[in-house]
Scaffold this motif. Structure first.
Motif, mmCIF file in Angstrom:
data_model
loop_
_atom_site.group_PDB
_atom_site.id
_atom_site.type_symbol
_atom_site.label_atom_id
_atom_site.label_comp_id
_atom_site.label_asym_id
_atom_site.label_seq_id
_atom_site.Cartn_x
_atom_site.Cartn_y
_atom_site.Cartn_z
ATOM 1 N N GLY A 1 4.950 19.501 9.837
ATOM 2 C CA GLY A 1 5.878 19.144 8.914
ATOM 3 C C GLY A 1 5.893 17.899 8.978
ATOM 4 N N PHE A 2 6.187 17.317 10.132
ATOM 5 C CA PHE A 2 6.516 15.950 10.576
ATOM 6 C C PHE A 2 5.059 15.196 10.108
ATOM 7 C CE2 PHE A 2 5.520 12.692 13.965
ATOM 8 C CZ PHE A 2 6.477 12.042 13.955
ATOM 9 N N ILE A 3 3.930 15.240 10.654
ATOM 10 C CA ILE A 3 2.890 14.469 10.443
ATOM 11 C C ILE A 3 2.230 14.639 9.051
ATOM 12 C CG2 ILE A 3 1.008 16.382 11.154
ATOM 13 C CD1 ILE A 3 1.233 12.579 11.979
ATOM 14 N N LEU A 4 2.475 15.776 8.508
ATOM 15 C CA LEU A 4 2.202 15.852 6.993
ATOM 16 C C LEU A 4 3.130 14.816 5.967
ATOM 17 C CD1 LEU A 4 1.085 19.566 6.623
ATOM 18 C CD2 LEU A 4 -0.446 17.622 6.595
ATOM 19 N N LEU A 5 4.290 14.817 6.340
ATOM 20 C CA LEU A 5 5.054 14.073 5.479
ATOM 21 C C LEU A 5 4.584 12.653 5.835
ATOM 22 C CD1 LEU A 5 7.538 13.476 3.723
ATOM 23 C CD2 LEU A 5 9.054 13.484 5.739
ATOM 24 N N LEU A 6 4.390 12.084 7.074
ATOM 25 C CA LEU A 6 4.046 10.773 7.088
ATOM 26 C C LEU A 6 2.686 10.553 6.611
ATOM 27 C CD1 LEU A 6 4.908 10.308 10.989
ATOM 28 C CD2 LEU A 6 6.180 9.146 9.179
ATOM 29 N N PHE A 7 1.611 11.479 6.514
ATOM 30 C CA PHE A 7 0.489 11.342 6.329
ATOM 31 C C PHE A 7 0.589 11.189 4.517
ATOM 32 C CE2 PHE A 7 -3.063 13.341 4.078
ATOM 33 C CZ PHE A 7 -4.318 12.598 4.427
ATOM 34 N N SER A 8 1.161 11.773 4.003
ATOM 35 C CA SER A 8 1.443 11.765 2.577
ATOM 36 C C SER A 8 1.952 10.502 1.919
ATOM 37 C CB SER A 8 2.024 13.122 1.987
ATOM 38 O OG SER A 8 3.445 13.130 2.453
ATOM 39 N N LEU A 9 2.963 10.082 2.880
ATOM 40 C CA LEU A 9 3.656 8.756 2.583
ATOM 41 C C LEU A 9 2.484 7.792 2.845
ATOM 42 C CD1 LEU A 9 7.350 9.457 3.771
ATOM 43 C CD2 LEU A 9 6.691 9.227 1.374
ATOM 44 N N TYR A 10 1.847 7.878 3.889
ATOM 45 C CA TYR A 10 1.171 6.736 4.264
ATOM 46 C C TYR A 10 -0.176 6.538 3.179
ATOM 47 C CZ TYR A 10 -2.537 4.418 6.923
ATOM 48 O OH TYR A 10 -3.453 3.208 7.314
ATOM 49 N N VAL A 11 -0.811 7.671 2.831
ATOM 50 C CA VAL A 11 -1.720 7.582 1.671
ATOM 51 C C VAL A 11 -1.336 7.044 0.427
ATOM 52 C CG1 VAL A 11 -3.387 8.966 0.392
ATOM 53 C CG2 VAL A 11 -3.183 9.376 2.833
ATOM 54 N N VAL A 12 -0.125 7.738 -0.167
ATOM 55 C CA VAL A 12 0.593 7.396 -1.201
ATOM 56 C C VAL A 12 0.868 5.673 -1.364
ATOM 57 C CG1 VAL A 12 2.351 7.815 -2.989
ATOM 58 C CG2 VAL A 12 1.189 9.560 -1.990
ATOM 59 N N SER A 13 1.586 5.336 -0.380
ATOM 60 C CA SER A 13 2.040 3.925 -0.360
ATOM 61 C C SER A 13 0.862 3.097 -0.192
ATOM 62 C CB SER A 13 3.097 3.887 0.977
ATOM 63 O OG SER A 13 2.434 4.216 2.226
ATOM 64 N N GLY A 14 -0.016 3.668 0.584
ATOM 65 C CA GLY A 14 -1.590 2.678 0.412
ATOM 66 C C GLY A 14 -2.104 2.135 -0.759
ATOM 67 N N GLY A 15 -1.697 3.266 -1.689
ATOM 68 C CA GLY A 15 -2.417 2.922 -3.104
ATOM 69 C C GLY A 15 -1.554 1.946 -3.862
ATOM 70 N N ILE A 16 -0.466 1.396 -3.470
ATOM 71 C CA ILE A 16 0.452 0.685 -4.232
ATOM 72 C C ILE A 16 -0.108 -0.693 -3.784
ATOM 73 C CG2 ILE A 16 2.778 -0.129 -4.657
ATOM 74 C CD1 ILE A 16 3.680 2.617 -4.059
ATOM 75 N N LEU A 17 -0.556 -1.838 -4.533
ATOM 76 C CA LEU A 17 -1.097 -2.975 -4.307
ATOM 77 C C LEU A 17 -0.146 -4.238 -4.980
ATOM 78 C CD1 LEU A 17 -3.317 -4.949 -3.141
ATOM 79 C CD2 LEU A 17 -4.459 -4.599 -5.628
ATOM 80 N N ILE A 18 0.423 -5.015 -3.974
ATOM 81 C CA ILE A 18 1.105 -6.141 -4.561
ATOM 82 C C ILE A 18 0.310 -7.261 -4.440
ATOM 83 C CG2 ILE A 18 3.156 -7.433 -4.023
ATOM 84 C CD1 ILE A 18 4.586 -4.771 -2.915
ATOM 85 N N THR A 19 -0.142 -8.013 -5.610
ATOM 86 C CA THR A 19 -0.915 -9.147 -5.521
ATOM 87 C C THR A 19 0.071 -10.437 -5.793
ATOM 88 O OG1 THR A 19 -1.504 -8.552 -7.611
ATOM 89 C CG2 THR A 19 -2.836 -7.598 -6.260
ATOM 90 N N GLY A 20 -0.748 -11.657 -5.757
ATOM 91 C CA GLY A 20 -0.164 -12.765 -6.101
ATOM 92 C C GLY A 20 0.071 -13.648 -4.913
ATOM 93 N N ASP A 21 0.591 -14.858 -5.175
ATOM 94 C CA ASP A 21 0.682 -15.551 -3.987
ATOM 95 C C ASP A 21 2.267 -15.591 -3.703
ATOM 96 O OD1 ASP A 21 -1.699 -16.743 -4.015
ATOM 97 O OD2 ASP A 21 -1.343 -18.019 -5.586
ATOM 98 N N ILE A 22 2.379 -15.195 -2.386
ATOM 99 C CA ILE A 22 3.721 -15.255 -1.789
ATOM 100 C C ILE A 22 3.818 -16.269 -0.672
ATOM 101 C CG2 ILE A 22 5.401 -13.591 -0.565
ATOM 102 C CD1 ILE A 22 3.831 -11.296 -1.616
ATOM 103 N N LYS A 23 4.631 -17.110 -0.951
ATOM 104 C CA LYS A 23 4.866 -18.282 -0.012
ATOM 105 C C LYS A 23 5.950 -17.960 1.259
ATOM 106 C CE LYS A 23 3.509 -21.921 -3.481
ATOM 107 N NZ LYS A 23 3.634 -23.255 -3.860
ATOM 108 N N ALA A 24 5.147 -18.141 2.176
ATOM 109 C CA ALA A 24 6.070 -18.076 3.219
ATOM 110 C C ALA A 24 7.236 -18.829 3.595
ATOM 111 C CB ALA A 24 5.224 -18.028 4.685
#
Length: 444
Positions: free
Chosen positions: A69-92
């Motif tokens: 249960g531990f690794i499947l929750l991490l796996f699903s969150l890792y995969v799903v969040s990896g599909g969210i792309l934030i683009t644009g210029d973010i200045k440090a």
């Protein structure tokens, strides 16, 4: 069982700590084999002590009820969040970095520490990659976004998910420790700003690249899928089917099987519905989750004899621990629970450590949520907050470090990170413990 049975677990922890430092090339190519070797040594010792049947039953229990249960929750969150792309210029800048860390801290209890960390780590890397001094940014990111921010819901951090699976209400930590979490987070953010401003002033002025591309968020379907992950957790807790598979003495409930299958299906949907270029632009690879899966598989197996010795209570090798967290009249010492849970979480992983102290405090969720609410709050905060002390304290810590290193950030070694995080966190926790009106000592 006596203390030598814990040596394979100690060997695994030392390998994780020293491998990247002393023999980096061998470690990065063979860390899975090294973790497996320590695990097999722990199992072999158990076979000698208790026999094949008992060892196999203990292994099945650890894999099916804790690790899966531990690794499947991490796996699903890792995969799903990896599909969210934030683009644009973010200045440090200190303001930009503060905004990202604050956003991640607020979002960690909603989309999980893994989800928040995976969504925001790459934009933070892009913004700070060119800076001469940038390691502190990612150390605070691990502390805040991958740990402290997840203290308010079971989705936020794996140990709270373990508590949820054992009967703790979904919103209990939200109601109980929101003030303590807010205090800790605000103090950490204030420390970060002071350090980041000091470093930023010593940096050369940023190069003007002309008009900035506006910030955009793509792959929004994955936000719906994160909501589906939350729904699957809540439904699995509310549904009591009364049907369970018995596998060598381990009861695997139908609702748990359904939840695990749902998490896999949601991850598959994310891969199918998200444009490939989003993950490519994110620099998404399978290596961070592969590393977490292999190393934590080794941890969950090698820790079996340690948990057994701890569960033996006053008859076991760790009888001193039970006496340390219990007053002579039998009442729990809340501060001791906070510190012992926290410090052991840093080196034993916070999910199994939470479960250990949950059981040590009686294991009855109704009693712990009401009569012993202070004890459960101490266990919860210790596991979540102090999981930030090492890379192995919480699974997202490893992921963030791995992704940052892949992208050219000179992340500190195991001990280097521990020293930095400890310098920030230990004085803060001591202060909270000693204050006349301490949020650790006064829960109600």
């Amino acid at each position: 069982m006596r203390w030598p049975y814990a040596l394979p677990f100690a060997g695994l922890l030392l390998s994780i700590a020293l491998g990247p430092l002393l023999f980096a090339r061998i470690w990065h190519h063979h860390y899975g084999k090294i973790a497996a070797a320590w695990s097999l040594l722990a199992l072999a010792a158990l076979v000698v002590f208790a026999g094949v049947a008992t060892t196999l039953a203990a292994l099945v229990h650890a894999v099916l009820t804790e690790y899966l249960g531990f690794i499947l929750l991490l796996f699903s969150l890792y995969v799903v969040s990896g599909g969210i792309l934030i683009t644009g210029d973010i200045k440090a800048s200190p303001v930009t970095n503060l905004g990202i860390l604050a956003l991640g801290t607020l979002g960690a209890s909603i989309v999980g520490t893994t989800g928040a960390a995976m969504i925001l780590i790459r934009p933070l890397i892009r913004a700070n990659r060119a800076r001469r001094h940038n390691v502190h940014v990612f150390v605070f990111f691990i502390i805040l976004v991958a740990n402290v921010g997840g203290a308010l819901t079971p989705l936020g951090d794996p140990p709270l998910f373990v508590g949820f699976l054992h009967g703790v209400d979904f919103f209990w930590t939200t109601r109980t420790i929101w003030l303590q979490t807010a205090i800790v987070a605000m103090l950490l953010l204030a420390m970060f700003v002071a350090i980041d401003v000091w470093h930023f002033r010593a940096e050369p002025p940023p190069v003007d690249v002309g008009s900035a591309e506006p910030v955009r968020i793509r792959g929004l379907v994955n936000l719906v899928l994160i909501a589906a992950i939350v729904a699957s957790l809540l439904l699995s807790a509310m549904w009591k089917s009364g049907i369970a598979l018995d596998i060598l003495g381990t009861k695997l409930a139908l609702e748990d099987i359904a939840r695990n299958l749902a998490l896999l299906a949601i991850a598959a949907l994310s891969l199918w519905l998200t444009a490939d270029e989003h993950r490519q632009a994110n620099g998404f690879t399978w290596e961070p989750i592969r590393e977490v899966a292999k190393l934590f598989a080794g941890i969950f197996v090698a820790i079996i004899p340690v948990i057994a010795m701890l569960n033996a209570g006053d008859r076991g090798a760790f009888a001193w621990l039970l006496s340390a967290v219990t007053a002579p009249d039998g009442t729990p010492r809340e501060v001791a629970y906070f510190w012992f849970t926290g410090l052991m979480s840093a080196f034993l992983d916070n999910a199994p450590t939470y479960l250990l102290f949950f059981e040590l405090a009686g294991g009855d969720p109704q009693v712990l949520m009401h009569q012993l609410a202070g004890t459960l709050a101490s266990i919860s905060m210790g596991a979540v907050y102090m999981g930030a002390l090492t890379y192995i304290g919480n699974a997202p810590n490893f992921m963030v470090s791995s992704i940052a290193s892949e992208n050219g950030i000179a992340m500190p070694s195991f001990f280097g990170y521990f020293l930095r995080a400890g310098a920030v966190l230990i004085p803060l926790f001591v202060l909270l413990t000693l204050l006349p009106v301490s949020p650790i000592l006064h829960w109600h």
